[in-house]
Structures are given as structure tokens and as C-alpha cells.
Design an enzyme around this catalytic site. Structure first.
Site, PDB file in Angstrom:
ATOM      1  CB  CYS A 143      -0.876   0.035   1.230  1.00  0.00           C
ATOM      2  SG  CYS A 143      -1.825  -1.440   1.495  1.00  0.00           S
TER       3      CYS A 143
ATOM      4  NE  ARG B 156       4.624   1.644  -1.091  1.00  0.00           N
ATOM      5  CZ  ARG B 156       5.402   1.688  -0.016  1.00  0.00           C
ATOM      6  NH1 ARG B 156       6.562   2.279  -0.083  1.00  0.00           N
ATOM      7  NH2 ARG B 156       5.029   1.153   1.118  1.00  0.00           N
TER       8      ARG B 156
ATOM      9  CD1 TRP C 293      -0.202  -5.818  -3.265  1.00  0.00           C
ATOM     10  CD2 TRP C 293      -0.281  -6.636  -1.187  1.00  0.00           C
ATOM     11  NE1 TRP C 293       0.282  -7.098  -3.299  1.00  0.00           N
ATOM     12  CE2 TRP C 293       0.248  -7.624  -2.048  1.00  0.00           C
ATOM     13  CE3 TRP C 293      -0.425  -6.937   0.159  1.00  0.00           C
ATOM     14  CZ2 TRP C 293       0.631  -8.881  -1.600  1.00  0.00           C
ATOM     15  CZ3 TRP C 293      -0.044  -8.195   0.615  1.00  0.00           C
ATOM     16  CH2 TRP C 293       0.485  -9.146  -0.266  1.00  0.00           C
TER      17      TRP C 293
ATOM     18  CG  ASN D 266       0.464   2.130   3.651  1.00  0.00           C
ATOM     19  OD1 ASN D 266      -0.621   2.215   3.087  1.00  0.00           O
ATOM     20  ND2 ASN D 266       1.590   2.604   3.143  1.00  0.00           N
ATOM     21  N   GLY D 267      -0.471  -1.189   6.566  1.00  0.00           N
ATOM     22  CA  GLY D 267      -0.159  -2.064   7.693  1.00  0.00           C
ATOM     23  C   GLY D 267      -1.313  -3.003   7.981  1.00  0.00           C
TER      24      GLY D 267
ATOM     25  CD  GLU E 138      17.451 -12.836  -7.925  1.00  0.00           C
ATOM     26  OE1 GLU E 138      16.918 -13.331  -6.919  1.00  0.00           O
ATOM     27  OE2 GLU E 138      17.072 -11.775  -8.431  1.00  0.00           O
TER      28      GLU E 138
ATOM     29  CE  LYS F 145      14.090 -10.791 -10.196  1.00  0.00           C
ATOM     30  NZ  LYS F 145      14.707 -10.702  -8.944  1.00  0.00           N
TER      31      LYS F 145
ATOM     32  CD  GLU G  62      10.502 -11.583  -8.014  1.00  0.00           C
ATOM     33  OE1 GLU G  62      10.367 -11.006  -6.939  1.00  0.00           O
ATOM     34  OE2 GLU G  62      11.477 -11.367  -8.772  1.00  0.00           O
TER      35      GLU G  62
ATOM     36  CG  HIS H  51      19.573 -36.386  -4.022  1.00  0.00           C
ATOM     37  ND1 HIS H  51      19.820 -37.676  -3.625  1.00  0.00           N
ATOM     38  CD2 HIS H  51      20.777 -35.800  -4.202  1.00  0.00           C
ATOM     39  CE1 HIS H  51      21.133 -37.853  -3.559  1.00  0.00           C
ATOM     40  NE2 HIS H  51      21.732 -36.732  -3.903  1.00  0.00           N
TER      41      HIS H  51
ATOM     42  CE  LYS I 295      11.774  -2.502  -5.846  1.00  0.00           C
ATOM     43  NZ  LYS I 295      12.528  -3.591  -6.493  1.00  0.00           N
TER      44      LYS I 295
END
Ligand code: G6P
Length: 612
Positions: free
Chosen positions: A2, A27, A76, A102-103, A485, A489, A492, A508, A607
Site C-alpha cells: 500500500c 510498490r 494491496w 498501511n499495515g 535468483e 526472477k 515473479e 535427489h 515492492k
């Protein structure tokens, strides 16, 4: 997550707030809204829309808001779906107070039940709405800020809020506890925001609010206090980020622009951190005394997401360069474990934003146990930097794309340099050896530039593989982190299931997945584990997996094995993750673009993750 923006001044609030919301889009959000006090009638008018900011903008075109005091929010969703009713701002029963938040308010259900009993009418499913009704309850013959403080004392959880009221139209109140909030100081105007990019075009003079602080803004005054009303004096800090750094500059997406910025950023980091005369690594803002660093027995790295992968590279580098046992945890695990750490442990917290809730909680746990904390962070003045014993800034400039790219390689660079810095202090390596290593590191910016020159051919390979339904990424040793990573990427931004694995683990489990429908990205740069990677590639090949290899320039052996080879310049294995990162980022980027995905603002992601 948010975003909050608030304005009080002489301009029309709507365009300022709308522009601020656009600057905060990166964000991550799924609905938005705005409230402005209409001075002629002294009423609060609110407009909200699910979806993108442009959907709110369409509503505002038809029904604009007029007035000089207002708040706006990009949400969000956590509690309640991203609908118009759940979008912020929320109002009290009489429509006289509006709040953005926010929160997460953890005790909202108990508070809501009590408020309903007292006759308050709720219109949304959000946790936020209790805040505005609580303020309404206390806002009787006392100033707005006092009513806000009374309400906040009852909340359990995390918040940053912005509040306006028709009863005091020349006031904008903000407060924070657990979620970031900043004040922008202007001439005959002041701003409130969750994040500097929202207001950087309008002022560079910023005050970072600390935990449990409340601010009362008018157009030409500001007063900060704690929730008990005790005044706190704070001076603005001048932020030197240039707004053009937060624009696309002709690139199709922020992510592509940020990928292309990496050589320049790396060059800059090396210039700032390696003293030209002495050749020594220097970290000016790093305040943990050298004497202390000489005596530490182990290091704990904590981080989330991409920063965690940077930390994993850091673990390999710190252990091999400084010979200190180095452990790594995702922050959300670290914070709840029975930690065996104390004053002889150094905790290194890595976070691009410096606001990630789990990393902050981890830092607090570590400090409680007496450990020293050094944070590696990109955002000046962020909460993490204010709660750590030492800071190392990554100086990557504002990163807008949700999927981290330039902040990642900046974190890697800083971690390598930090390893040399510790090696200097602890005498773990001779000056000659350190210089040799630094010489190799200095080649990186140019080598990154060479990779970027070939980005069209990487784009071609990416497009060819964009229809695959799942990807496996394999790497070994320090490039195991690169495999993780690379997979992150891709998932995402393209939403393709992708897994990163230590190649030695392939037998395995993951080998069961290999067939002609599986794309496998193998990191096989020249290293002490090169031959082992080649064996893995052979195994995938014989099971018909479709392989893309990232290899070192001049490696003919690999070309004889697989069709798709992306060559990168030769480097010391230790630093190779800095180069490997680029083709992996480009691969993910071009696959996502080909699939029509929203690269800069992928679905469901934020973000900066300011809630647990
Ligand atoms: C979110 C972002 C990631 C980031 C992670 C950690 O998940 O989408 O890109 O790596 O948070 O963020 P931090 O700001 O702590 O590095």
C-alpha cells in the site's frame, strides 16, 4: 505494498495526489482512492476504484475533487477483496473524517465488535475501518491529533496513517508504528507519504518519522510528537535522488532500464568504496568499531527474496575470503528461531527497501541478544538503516521495477567489498591478494557492458523458450544462489513455475521432472565445479530436457553438447554471480514480455513488504 500520499497547501490537491499515486504504483497495489476536503461546503469528497490508478483517474475526470487538503492511497489487499468498498480512504459514520492506512491491525475484530455495539456502522471488510471509527469516538471537544493518538493507543499491529477532518480542514495528521511514513517539507505546502518517490518532484526535504511518532501538518507548519503529546524536534534531510532516476528514459519498462543501468552502478560503487590512494576498501557509514569486527566469531545474514539470494552469494564469499563461519536465514525464519547468537555474532541484514517487516523484526531480535547489526540497504533513511549499528548503502538509485535487478547486483558488489574490508581488518588475506581480487572486480562493469551489447540475442533465445510451462535452474557452489535468483526472477514476472536447485541435488528429485517439455537453465561458467555441471547437462540431455547454458566465453566443449549457449566474459568464479545475473534477468524479462505480462508490476507482488 500500500502507498500513502497526503497534501496540504495552496495548490489543488487532486493533481498532486494523483501524481503521487502514480509514482507509488511500483510498490504493487490492486485498488486506489482519494479524499479531498471541499472548502466551499466543508465536506469530504471521496473517489475510489478497484484496479489501476488509471481507473481512478477516469472517475476523477468525470467527477473531479476540488480543495487544498487531501489524502490518497493505493491498496494491496490483505483484509477483504480489492473492491471499491474496501479501497481507502475510509470514513467515519458521519463522513466527517477520512483515513488512509498501511499495515495490519491485528485486533481489528475485537475493536470492530465493540464499535458496532456502540452504534458505529461499518461499510467495508477492512481492518482499517476501525481506525476511523475509533477516531470518531474520541473526537469530541479535543483536537484531531489528540483523538488520533487516543485511537492509536488501542491498536495492535502495524500502521502508517493519514487523517483529515472537515472540523479542522487546515490540518493533515499522520502517524506511524511499524510501517514507514515520511513528511515532505515545502514552501507554503507540506506532504505526507509512505515513500520518497511519491513527492520527490515537489520537495527533496524529507523528515523520516520514527516508530510511534505523530505529525500535524498545516500548509506552513509542522509539529511532531509521540502518542503522549510530547514534542519531538526533527530536521529535514535533503534527498539527492533525482526524479529522472525514477523515470523510464526511453526504455519500454523500468526493469529493462534498471538491467541496463548495472555497469554504471557497479562502476560507481567500486569508485566510492575503494580508496584511490591506498587501494583499501572503505565504508564511511559503517559504525561498528573495527575492534569489534576483529573479535566476532561468526556472521548471520538475514534477508528476504532477492536480497536473500544476494546474501547466499555473500555467505560463500565471506567464508572463502575472510574465513569466518557464515550462516544465512530468510528473515521470517530467523525471527522465530531459538537463536544461538550473542555479542560475538555479527548480523548482516540485507534489504533494498529497508522496510521489509520480517527483516526489521530479525534485526530487533538480533540486537536484543547483543549481536551487532550491519545493514546493507538501498534507501536512505529507511527504518532498517535507523535501527542498525552500521549501514552500508548500495547506491543503486531508486529501483522501481518490482522484480529486483540492479539492487541485487549492487548488493553483491557491496558484499564482496565487505568481505575484503573484513579481511583487511582481520588480516585474513595479504594486501597483495586483496589487490589482485579487487583488480578482477574492477573488470566487472566493462564485462557487464559486453553482455548488454548482446542483449538482442538473449532476447531471441528467450522468445524461443517463452512457451515452456515450467523451468528448472541449476547451479553449483556460489552459482547455486544464481540458480535460485534466476528462477525467482522468472516466476515473479512471467508466472511460469520455476525452481532453482543446487545441481548436485538433481538426482535427489528434480531429475524426475526432466522430459522434452522441461526447459532447464544450467549455469556452467568456468569454475572448480565446471566438470560436475557438464555431467548434469549430459544427464538432462539424455532425458531430452531442453537446455539453455550460461557458459564462459571460449568454452567450445559446451557448444558441442547443447544448442543454446549464452556466453559471458571470463571471470573469477567468486565474482561470476555478478555477470551471470544479467542473462538470467534478461531471460526472465523477455519471456515475460513475450507472454504479455505486466513486467514492472507483476500480479500479487509488492515492492516493499511492510507487513508480515
Ligand atoms: C519483495 C520484492 C522482492 C524483494 C523482497 C525483499 O518480495 O518483491 O523484489 O527482493 O521483497 O525486499 P527488500 O526490500 O527487503 O530487499
Amino acid at each position: 505494498m500500500c502507498g500513502i500520499i497526503g497534501y496540504i497547501g495552496e495548490r489543488e490537491a487532486q493533481p498532486v495526489l494523483l501524481n503521487g499515486l502514480k509514482r507509488l504504483e511500483y510498490r504493487g497495489y490492486d485498488s486506489s482512492g482519494m479524499a479531498v476536503i471541499f472548502p466551499k461546503k466543508n465536506t469530504i469528497s471521496i473517489r475510489k476504484a478497484p484496479g489501476k490508478i488509471r481507473d481512478l483517474e477516469k472517475i476523477l475526470k468525470v467527477r473531479p475533487l476540488s480543495g487544498n487538503t487531501g489524502i490518497a492511497h493505493s491498496r494491496w489487499a490483505t483484509h477483504g477483496a480489492p473492491t471499491q468498498a474496501n479501497a481507502h480512504p475510509h470514513e467515519d459514520c458521519k463522513g466527517e473524517i477520512a483515513v488512509v492506512h498501511n499495515g495490519i491491525i491485528e485486533n481489528h475484530e475485537t475493536l470492530k465488535a465493540q464499535l458496532i455495539k456502540e452504534g458505529h456502522k461499518f461499510r467495508s471488510q477492512t481492518d482499517t475501518e476501525v481506525i476511523v471509527h475509533l477516531i470518531e469516538k474520541f473526537y469530541k471537544k479535543i483536537p484531531l491529533e489528540d483523538a488520533v493518538a487516543c485511537a492509536l493507543k488501542l491498536l495492535v499491529g502495524s500502521f502508517a496513517i493519514g487523517v483529515i477532518s472537515v472540523k479542522e480542514p487546515n490540518k493533515l495528521v499522520g502517524a506511524r508504528s511499524g510501517s514507514p511514513l515520511i513528511v515532505g517539507v515545502g514552501k507554503n505546502e507540506n506532504f505526507l507519504a509512505s515513500d520518497a518517490p511519491a513527492i520527490l518532484e515537489l520537495t527533496k526535504d524529507i523528515i523520516f518519522l520514527d516508530e510511534d511518532e505523530l505529525v500535524v501538518l498545516s500548509k506552513d507548519s509542522l509539529k511532531i510528537s509521540d502518542f503522549e503529546g510530547k514534542t519531538i524536534f526533527k530536521k529535514p534531510v535533503r534527498i539527492n535522488w533525482d526524479i529522472t532516476q525514477a523515470q523510464k528514459n526511453g526504455f519500454k519498462h523500468f526493469m529493462l532500464k534498471e538491467i541496463n543501468e548495472q555497469p554504471r552502478i557497479l562502476e560507481n560503487i567500486l569508485n566510492i568504496r575503494i580508496d584511490k590512494k591506498s587501494g583499501q576498501v572503505i565504508f564511511k557509514e559503517q559504525n561498528v568499531p573495527e575492534e569489534k569486527l576483529k573479535t566476532i566469531k561468526d556472521i548471520f545474514i538475514i534477508a528476504c527474496g532477492t536480497a536473500y539470494h544476494a546474501g547466499l552469494v555473500g555467505k560463500y564469499a565471506l567464508e572463502s575470503i575472510c574465513v569466518i563461519p557464515t550462516h544465512i536465514d530468510v528473515s521470517s525464519e530467523f525471527r522465530y528461531r531459538d537463536l544461538l547468537i550473542g555479542p560475538e555474532t555479527l548480523v548482516v541484514a540485507i534489504s533494498q527497501s529497508g522496510e521489509t517487516a520480517d527483516t526489521l523484526a530479525g534485526v530487533r531480535e538480533a540486537r536484543k541478544r547483543g549481536a551487532s547489526v550491519i545493514s546493507i540497504c538501498n534507501v536512505l533513511g529507511s527504518t532498517l538503516t535507523r535501527e542498525s549499528d552500521g549501514i552500508i548503502y548500495t547506491y543503486a538509485g531508486p529501483e522501481i521495477g518490482v522484480a529486483s535487478t540492479k539492487a541485487y547486483t549492487a548488493q553483491l558488489a557491496v558484499l564482496y567489498l565487505f568481505a575484503f574490508y573484513l579481511a583487511q581488518i582481520r588480516g585474513a588475506l595479504s594486501g597483495f591478494k586483496i589487490n589482485k581480487y579487487l583488480g578482477a572486480l574492477r573488470k566487472i562493469p566493462k564485462q557487464m557492458g559486453l553482455i548488454l551489447k548482446e542483449q538482442n540475442s538473449i532476447a531471441k533465445v528467450s522468445r524461443k523458450y517463452s512457451h515452456f510451462g515450467s523451468f528448472l535452474y541449476l547451479g553449483r557452489n556460489i552459482n547455486y544462489a544464481s540458480a535460485l535468483e534466476g528462477a525467482l526472477k522468472l516466476k515473479e514476472i512471467s508466472y511460469i513455475p520455476a525452481e532453482g536447485y543446487a545441481a548436485g541435488e538433481m538426482k535427489h528429485g528434480p531429475i524426475a521432472l526432466i522430459d522434452e517439455y522441461r526447459a532447464v537453465v544450467c549455469i556452467a561458467v568456468s569454475s572448480k565445479v565446471y566438470e560436475k555441471m557438464v555431467s548434469n547437462i549430459q544427464e538432462i540431455r539424455s532425458r531430452k530436457g531442453k537446455i539453455i547454458v550460461i557458459a564462459s566465453e571460449g568454452d567450445k566443449e559446451i557448444k558441442a553438447l547443447v544448442r543454446e549457449v549464452i556466453y559471458i566474459p571470463r571471470q573469477d568464479e567468486t565474482f561470476s554471480p555478478l555477470l551471470v545475473a544479467l542473462p538470467l534477468q534478461l531471460l526472465a524479462y523477455h519471456i515475460a514480455v513475450k507472454r504479455g505480462c505486466d513486467v514492472d508490476q507483476p500480479r500479487n507482488l509488492a515492492k516493499s513488504v511492510t507487513v508480515e
